[in-house]
Scaffold this motif. Sequence first.
Motif, short mmCIF file in Angstrom:
data_model
loop_
_atom_site.label_atom_id
_atom_site.label_comp_id
_atom_site.label_asym_id
_atom_site.label_seq_id
_atom_site.Cartn_x
_atom_site.Cartn_y
_atom_site.Cartn_z
N LYS A 9 0.83 -1.21 -0.04
CA LYS A 9 0.00 0.09 0.03
C LYS A 9 0.90 1.12 0.08
CE LYS A 9 -4.12 -1.89 2.42
NZ LYS A 9 -4.99 -1.67 3.46
N GLN A 10 2.22 1.19 0.66
CA GLN A 10 2.78 2.43 0.72
C GLN A 10 3.98 2.21 -0.33
OE1 GLN A 10 4.32 2.58 4.65
NE2 GLN A 10 2.91 1.26 5.48
N LYS A 317 -9.99 4.46 2.10
CA LYS A 317 -9.46 3.45 2.90
C LYS A 317 -10.28 2.40 3.16
CE LYS A 317 -5.34 5.75 4.53
NZ LYS A 317 -4.65 6.26 5.91
N THR A 320 -6.60 1.37 -2.08
CA THR A 320 -5.63 2.11 -2.30
C THR A 320 -5.70 2.35 -3.73
OG1 THR A 320 -4.22 0.94 -0.57
CG2 THR A 320 -2.84 2.07 -2.09
N ARG A 355 -2.67 10.07 -2.37
CA ARG A 355 -2.78 8.78 -1.49
C ARG A 355 -2.92 7.79 -2.40
NH1 ARG A 355 -6.42 5.28 0.52
NH2 ARG A 355 -7.86 6.34 -0.86
N GLY A 356 -1.75 6.96 -2.46
CA GLY A 356 -2.01 5.58 -3.53
C GLY A 356 -0.53 5.38 -3.98
N GLU A 467 1.17 6.93 4.00
CA GLU A 467 -0.08 6.22 4.51
C GLU A 467 -1.12 7.28 5.11
OE1 GLU A 467 -0.35 3.17 7.35
OE2 GLU A 467 1.76 3.29 8.16
#
Length: 547
Positions: A9-10, A317, A320, A355-356, A467
């Motif tokens: 996810k990160q 959330k 992602t 975010r992603g 995140e």
Amino acid sequence: MENKTEWWKQTSIYQIYPWSFQDSNGDGIGDLKGILNRLDEIQELGVETIWFSPFYLSPGEDFGYDIADYTKIDPRFGTMEDCDRLIKEIHKRKMKVVLDMVMNHTSDKHPWFLESKSSPSNPKRKFYIWKKGSKKPPNNWISMVGKSGWNYDRATDEYYYSNFLSFQPDLNYRNPKVKQTMFGVLDFWLKKGVDGFRLDIFNSIYKDESFRDNPLSLRFFPTPDNHDEAFFQKKQYNLNLPESFSFAKDVRKHVSKYKHKPFLIGEVSGSDQVLKSFLGENADGLNLVFQFELIHFQFNAKFFKNLLLKNETIFPKPFTPTYVLGNHDQRRYIDRLGGDKRKAKLLVCFQFMARGVPIIYYGEEIGRKEGRISNFKGKDPIAKMNRFVPLFLSNLIGIYINRDNCRLPMLWDDSKNAGFTNGTSWLPVGTFQKEDTVAQQKRDKDSLWNQYRSMFQIRKEWQAVREGSLEVIETNVMDVLCFERKYKETILHVYLNFGNQLQKLPLTNKTNLIYAFGGSKLRESFLELPSLSGMILRMTESKSLRK
Ligand code: NOJ
């Protein structure tokens, strides 16, 4: 089951197209040893996860997306030993490896297909989709390349189905043996320690069991993010079937048995709802899917703001989002910007700070430009199919035909063939300036390469970027996009001025400058953002901008 620190996810993903990255033996084609020789440089850039386009044994008619053996390395690229070493060396440098997995189809030279074709009673016949037609194809299904997906085999008087090109027959996932065999292929690579798979045209895995005709549609041209209505057909029965959604969960379950928690990223296309179905309603399907909206961006703040708002609404959330500017099938983004690297810096800052997961195609970090190879001279099978369509016409109507043009060799330095090969390059390197190469851009602290490097570093340094939550902040300046990333007590603001004017925005609380580009300045009580500049700030309070 979702744990917010899951690595995938990160991460950020860097795609290598092995044919064009680095040749080590002078045959003009990139190879695994060549990649090995460049690993330190990849690491220096800041790459976290490398996705390799296929290097399995293949006739190469679709440059590796036509596989003849899933557990062998094509000799063009090296040996299994080279591959093992590559995986090991990548891991040694704390990076991850993702392999391309073409589950939907094989090459028509794969021994399974040769057997399957040999007779209707061969045990491998049911590995593929064969059907009788009475002097015409069994139904109206159009493939992704715009022709009937049915291919007539005179010897057995039956048709086999291919949702891409004719030499890529589709496997039949209604046969449990196919599923089992392909899970075995995944196991083979997972045991070697690969960290995940990019799943090629995963939305095509299942086809309607009773072979119903597709309904008609008014749409002709597909777009990168929507193939399911194209060529005057709604592809209800040969793409995005509910069985493919549940298969996504099966594959996820299968790979989740491995301790190192490999991940899956699917190449699928369709509406957001379709994409979400592949991810699973409880985020229990594919871990990620490619989201291709950035492939046809409009260069204004509103476009990027709406994209963020949309992703936060539809993919909140634990989902992602992914941000993709290009790949080996699409026109390179720098050409869509008229070659303007100042604009590229804004795009990249957006891509990395949202975010992603940002997905970067090799060469994007130096603004590697497209080639100008005509469709007629193309090596790409799609170009060959359309060889009489002039390049200007395909450009004019906005369809991308000759994919050779986005697959040109990497520009490493200003030596012969830009340091890609000592031999004759399989695709022309094309004309380039010293400033276009990795070597030169590394020296120039204002280069695009260095902008990418900084973006990778900021992601690594700030949990809030990897995140944190995301909120769009209204600035009342139409051309400026501002968004907030927040994780626990840490708040970051990203400002991007897409317009032609200098903008000054008042600041009301204490801030620290994290990154500035394009001439932006942090003044005592305001921000100065010239046209095409941007800034990342750490704020002591949320939403500190006032009208
Ligand atoms: C999608 C891949 O990205 C493309 O390059 C390939 O030609 C087709 N799938 C068929 O495998």
